[in-house]
Design a protein around this motif. Structure first.
Motif, PDB file in Angstrom:
ATOM      1  N   ALA A 153      23.304   2.341  -0.421  1.00  0.00           N
ATOM      2  CA  ALA A 153      23.760   2.971   0.746  1.00  0.00           C
ATOM      3  C   ALA A 153      23.431   4.434   0.893  1.00  0.00           C
ATOM      4  O   ALA A 153      23.490   5.172  -0.229  1.00  0.00           O
ATOM      5  N   ARG A 154      22.757   4.756   1.830  1.00  0.00           N
ATOM      6  CA  ARG A 154      22.654   6.248   2.011  1.00  0.00           C
ATOM      7  C   ARG A 154      23.700   6.908   2.543  1.00  0.00           C
ATOM      8  O   ARG A 154      24.323   6.597   3.535  1.00  0.00           O
ATOM      9  N   ILE A 155      24.183   7.979   1.874  1.00  0.00           N
ATOM     10  CA  ILE A 155      25.286   8.734   2.303  1.00  0.00           C
ATOM     11  C   ILE A 155      25.074  10.012   2.837  1.00  0.00           C
ATOM     12  O   ILE A 155      26.061  10.991   3.154  1.00  0.00           O
ATOM     13  N   ASP A 156      23.869  10.627   2.582  1.00  0.00           N
ATOM     14  CA  ASP A 156      23.616  11.853   2.993  1.00  0.00           C
ATOM     15  C   ASP A 156      21.962  11.687   3.216  1.00  0.00           C
ATOM     16  O   ASP A 156      21.333  10.931   2.624  1.00  0.00           O
ATOM     17  N   ALA A 157      21.282  12.887   3.560  1.00  0.00           N
ATOM     18  CA  ALA A 157      19.946  12.758   3.647  1.00  0.00           C
ATOM     19  C   ALA A 157      19.188  13.004   2.292  1.00  0.00           C
ATOM     20  O   ALA A 157      18.281  12.393   2.068  1.00  0.00           O
ATOM     21  N   ASP A 158      19.993  13.407   1.196  1.00  0.00           N
ATOM     22  CA  ASP A 158      19.526  13.549   0.085  1.00  0.00           C
ATOM     23  C   ASP A 158      20.370  12.953  -0.803  1.00  0.00           C
ATOM     24  O   ASP A 158      20.346  13.420  -2.185  1.00  0.00           O
ATOM     25  N   ALA A 159      21.025  12.192  -0.530  1.00  0.00           N
ATOM     26  CA  ALA A 159      22.122  11.323  -1.507  1.00  0.00           C
ATOM     27  C   ALA A 159      22.165   9.885  -1.222  1.00  0.00           C
ATOM     28  O   ALA A 159      22.297   9.246  -0.092  1.00  0.00           O
ATOM     29  N   LEU A 160      22.227   8.945  -2.327  1.00  0.00           N
ATOM     30  CA  LEU A 160      22.358   7.554  -2.322  1.00  0.00           C
ATOM     31  C   LEU A 160      23.677   7.092  -3.370  1.00  0.00           C
ATOM     32  O   LEU A 160      24.023   7.830  -4.058  1.00  0.00           O
ATOM     33  N   MET A 161      24.068   6.044  -2.971  1.00  0.00           N
ATOM     34  CA  MET A 161      25.315   5.458  -3.568  1.00  0.00           C
ATOM     35  C   MET A 161      24.988   4.024  -3.711  1.00  0.00           C
ATOM     36  O   MET A 161      24.503   3.249  -3.053  1.00  0.00           O
TER      37      MET A 161
END
Length: 363
Positions: A153-161
């Protein structure tokens, strides 16, 4: 309403209900025989199976109503023309716009009903049907922990989880990894945690480590027992939006989900395309009426074709609409078209087609 208006509306409603009932019955029979052999293996009884298929009726109705509207429009105009009723109305000075206004009113009412179905009724009914299938028919025990249906899942423009498993209810995640990137999409930080628990203040990571990657290729490792995490998701997201099926989300859930990411510059092309498509689709009933009126009256301005020709035209128009709608949705999900344009494209094209044909009808 005048007597003539009520008469045309009543005749149109009767034919629509016959078409609608026939299409739903055909759809249900095919779906039943396709699934009944597998469902009978579990020996769950008749009532759970009846409840399961009954809860599928809203979604089936949502799909067949536009086609039923188109067929009913063509057949009604054909019958009125065959009995010279349209000719009689025209000879009394009644315009074609007035003659067809009951069709448009009926289609508008159906559009409102379908919008309510798309907004909340179909997602809730589909979720309940799936629950009945798993628990009452297949008799599977309710799991305490399940594999994440969509682990990334994408949790920010430059972060994945990434999540391995999720406890029922979504308030506890296990095997959590957070990946942070710089502007050049180089990995600069990784956080791993055995668990993530949802509290009133947000998500808290438990028993994990944080690794910072410096430009000189050194790694700074930090262990922690608990650490707050800026994750904009809520527990319900792990059973709806992250399951990869927006059809199980109500409009309110979609808006709330998108609202939590509005300041993070994250693109949700697939979700937005499906959202606009679900809003646009109910209004295809009005467009099908316009196309049906134009096709039914286009030859002489007052005369429709035979029933066989009307049904054949309906199949052609229905097939073309579904093909156009499916292609537009696929392009929107892939980012080739703006989500709103993709959701409404088929409606715009066929509304233009219907209005063009109406201009060719002699008034």
């Amino acid at each position: 309403m005048t007597i003539l208006f009520r008469y045309i509306l009543r005749e149109y409603a009767k034919i629509f209900l016959m078409c609608f009932a026939g299409l739903v019955t055909i759809y249900m029979v095919i779906d039943f025989f396709e699934k009944v052999r597998r469902l009978l293996r579990f020996d769950s009884g008749v009532l759970p199976m009846l409840a399961y298929f009954a809860l599928k009726i809203p979604a089936i109705s949502f799909q067949v109503v536009p086609f039923a509207v188109l067929v009913a429009t063509l057949l009604t105009l054909g019958l009125l023309s065959r009995s010279n009723e349209i000719t009689a109305l025209r000879s009394c000075g009644i315009s074609l716009l007035w003659v067809t206004s009951p069709f448009l009113l009926f289609a508008g009412g159906l559009a409102v009903i379908l919008l309510a179905f798309s907004s909340a009724i179909i997602p809730l009914a589909s979720e309940k049907a799936e629950e009945i299938r798993l628990v009452q028919i297949e008799k599977k025990p309710i799991p305490l922990t399940v594999q994440a249906p969509q682990p990334w899942a994408r949790i920010d423009a430059d972060a994945l989880m990434r999540v391995s498993t999720i406890d029922v209810g979504g308030k506890t995640l296990r095997g959590v990894r957070l990946f942070y990137f710089d502007q050049a999409f180089h990995l600069n930080r990784v956080i791993e945690a055995a668990e993530a628990q949802y509290a009133a203040s947000g998500w808290v990571l438990l028993n994990g480590n944080r690794r910072e990657f410096a430009p000189d290729h050194t790694v700074d490792l930090t262990l922690f027992t608990d650490q707050p995490a800026d994750i904009p998701l809520i527990p319900d997201d792990f059973s709806t939006s992250l399951a990869g099926n927006s059809e199980t989300m109500t409009f309110r859930e979609i808006r709330n989900y998108l609202g939590r990411f509005q300041h993070k510059e994250v693109s949700f092309s697939r979700l937005l395309t499906d959202y606009y498509g679900r809003i646009a689709f109910p209004f295809v009933t009005i467009i099908m009426v316009l196309v049906g009126i134009a096709l039914g009256l286009r030859r002489s301005g007052v005369r429709g074709g035979s029933m066989a020709m009307g049904i054949g035209q309906a199949f052609i128009v229905g097939f073309c609409y579904w093909t156009t709608h499916s292609i537009a949705i696929a392009l929107g999900r892939g980012g080739a078209l703006a989500p709103m344009l993709a959701g409404w494209m088929a409606n715009i094209l066929f509304a233009s087609f219907g209005l063009y044909l109406l201009l060719k009808v002699r008034h």
